[in-house]
Structure formats: structure tokens, C-alpha cells
Design an enzyme around this catalytic site. Structure first.
Site, PDB file in Angstrom:
ATOM      1  N   HIS A  98       0.861  -1.193   0.000  1.00 14.74           N
ATOM      2  CA  HIS A  98       0.000   0.000   0.000  1.00 14.74           C
ATOM      3  C   HIS A  98       0.896   1.240   0.000  1.00 14.74           C
ATOM      4  CE1 HIS A  98      -2.809   3.066   1.242  1.00 14.74           C
ATOM      5  NE2 HIS A  98      -3.774   2.263   0.852  1.00 14.74           N
ATOM      6  N   GLY A 176      -7.546   9.130  -0.500  1.00 15.48           N
ATOM      7  CA  GLY A 176      -7.955   9.995   0.597  1.00 15.48           C
ATOM      8  C   GLY A 176      -8.059  11.461   0.227  1.00 15.48           C
TER       9      GLY A 176
HETATM   10  P1  PGA Z   1      -9.532   6.038   0.091  1.00 10.43           P
HETATM   11  O1  PGA Z   1      -8.359   4.990   0.372  1.00 10.43           O
HETATM   12  O2  PGA Z   1     -10.710   5.239  -0.448  1.00 10.43           O
HETATM   13  O3  PGA Z   1      -9.830   6.660   1.420  1.00 10.43           O
HETATM   14  O4  PGA Z   1      -9.028   6.992  -0.916  1.00 10.43           O
HETATM   15  C1  PGA Z   1      -8.123   3.907  -0.488  1.00 10.43           C
HETATM   16  C2  PGA Z   1      -6.928   3.111   0.010  1.00 10.43           C
HETATM   17  O5  PGA Z   1      -5.979   3.709   0.511  1.00 10.43           O
HETATM   18  O6  PGA Z   1      -6.908   1.875  -0.094  1.00 10.43           O
END
Ligand code: PGA
Length: 254
Positions: A98, A176
Site C-alpha cells: 500500500h 484519501g
Molecule cells: P480512500 O483509500 O478510499 O480513502 O481513498 C483507499 C486506500 O488507501 O486503499
């Protein structure tokens, strides 16, 4: 043309969120959710909640996994969890690579490669995340960037094992931030990843699952998941609220 895969994978990444009570309540609701017959739902929880997942989700159709794991079997690795630790509590999946692990915790390709190999040898399915920073997208160098990430992570992994991995494309600039990649870009990038895997492992392209992640919400799920080459989604923030997650899991087929 890739055959349309029948089922989708809906994966939730809770990251470092929710307290014990909140986690228990959300897991209970999730355990009673309805989901399309051939789809797969996976929740990646903070590992301290894995025993709770075992208690609440074992008789449900929801799978769960860890957000991180170390590749060594045991030993002097203070603060780490082994693959056996997570599998002892019923985790069948683990995230690898990630962007938050790569960027905040400095995890490099060599380490990620060891994690992939360790997980595969324990029959835990890795979800390998790759994704480019904004600069690479703007400079149109993202394909070379993604190819390098894939190639380095997959060193020494055979085709049989490569098929077992779930791939997740998460452009860093969309995580995010509320910025989602445009459907056209999602399609071409997922297709690029599929073709790259096929170049690395001939004939693999119809068998691999490639997810999209980055600001997936209940308002854009239908458009994203129905995009060609999208085999599912990896969802952060929007997976923390039951109604929003429920809507995502029950996306509309177009
Ligand atoms: P998000 O995160 O949906 O809050 O953008 C996705 C992730 O980091 O797997």
C-alpha cells in the site's frame, strides 16, 4: 479483448481507524449484509481486530485480512506480526505495498517481494497495491513507473503464484483526497497493468483480478466498477460507514 469476469471483489481498507466498540458494531452489521452471489467481500482491519473478525465473521460470507505482515516466521522483530499470527486468527488475505506502507514506512520492493513470497507459501492471498504519484501522471511517465513497481515486486514469482495474487491499482494522488481518476484513465491504466502482467506471465491476463482504489465512494462506485477491466475496488474512508459501504458492495450493474 478480455473476457468479462463474472464476479467482483469489494475490499475495505479500514487503515488505522475505529475503536473496539465501533469495530465490533461495524463488523456485526457487515456480517449480516447481502452480497451478490459470486462477488467477494474482504475487510482489511487493524490486526488487533483479527480475533474479533474470527468471532463475528466466521459464519458469514465475508472474508478478512491484515493490512500488514512481516515475512519472517518468528524471531527478534519487535512490533511485527508474522504470517502465522494472522492466519491463526483466520485471516486469508493481506495487503502488500500500500502506498502508505511504501511512503510513510519506507517499504521497498525487495521487502514487498519477500512478503509476497511468504504469504503465497502460507496460502494467504496477497493484494499487491501499485500506483503512481501525481508527478508521474502529469509527466505521462506513469506506465514506466507502474511497470517498474510490478517487475520489482514480482521477482522470482512463478506464473502459478502470480495468478493467485490480487492486484490493486491505487494512484497515490487519488487516495484519501476526494480526487478520483477519470473512468477513461482507470480503464486504460487497468488495461495497461493487465497487459503488463500478460507480458510478464504469458496467458495470465484473463485470470488475474485487478482492483481500483482511491476515493471510491457510494456516489462514484457504479461508474467505476462498471468500467472495463475493473474487477473490483479497494475502499478506504467510505468503508468506515456502514450505509456507504453497503451501497458500494451493492453497486448497480450497468
Ligand atoms: P480512500 O483509500 O478510499 O480513502 O481513498 C483507499 C486506500 O488507501 O486503499
Amino acid at each position: 479483448m478480455v473476457k468479462k469476469l463474472r464476479n467482483k471483489i469489494l475490499a475495505a481498507n479500514w487503515k488505522m481507524n475505529l475503536n473496539r466498540l465501533e469495530a465490533f458494531s461495524l463488523l456485526q452489521k457487515i456480517s449480516n449484509m447481502t452480497i451478490r452471489e459470486n462477488d467477494k467481500e474482504i475487510v482489511f482491519v487493524p490486526s488487533v481486530f483479527l480475533p474479533m473478525c474470527e468471532e463475528v465473521l466466521t459464519n458469514s460470507c465475508v472474508f478478512y485480512g491484515a493490512q500488514n505482515v512481516y515475512f519472517e516466521e518468528k524471531g527478534a522483530f519487535t512490533g511485527e506480526l508474522s504470517i502465522t499470527h494472522i492466519s491463526d486468527f483466520g485471516a486469508r488475505y493481506a495487503l502488500v505495498g500500500h502506498s502508505e506502507r511504501r511512503n510513510i514506512f519506507g517499504e521497498n520492493s525487495e521487502l514487498l517481494n519477500k512478503k509476497l513470497k511468504g504469504l503465497l507459501s502460507h496460502n494467504i492471498t496477497p493484494v499487491l497495491c501499485i500506483g503512481e504519484p501525481l508527478k508521474e501522471r502529469e509527466n505521462k511517465t506513469y506506465e514506466a513507473f507502474l511497470y517498474k513497481q510490478l517487475k520489482e515486486a514480482m521477482v522470482g514469482i512463478c506464473a502459478e503464484d502470480a495468478k493467485k495474487i490480487i492486484y490493486a491499482y491505487e494512484p497515490i494522488w487519488a487516495i484519501g483526497t476526494g480526487k478520483t481518476a477519470r473512468p477513461g484513465d482507470i480503464k486504460t491504466t487497468l488495461e495497461f497493468i493487465r497487459n503488463t502482467l500478460n507480458y510478464m506471465y504469458e496467458g495470465i491476463k484473463e485470470e488475474v483480478y485487478i482492483l481500483y482504489g482511491g476515493s471510491v465512494k457510494k456516489d462514484n462506485i457504479d461508474e467505476i466498477i462498471n468500467t472495463n477491466h475493473c474487477d473490483g475496488v479497494l475502499v478506504g474512508g467510505a468503508a468506515l460507514d456502514f450505509d456507504s459501504w453497503n451501497r458500494i458492495v451493492n453497486y448497480e450493474v450497468k
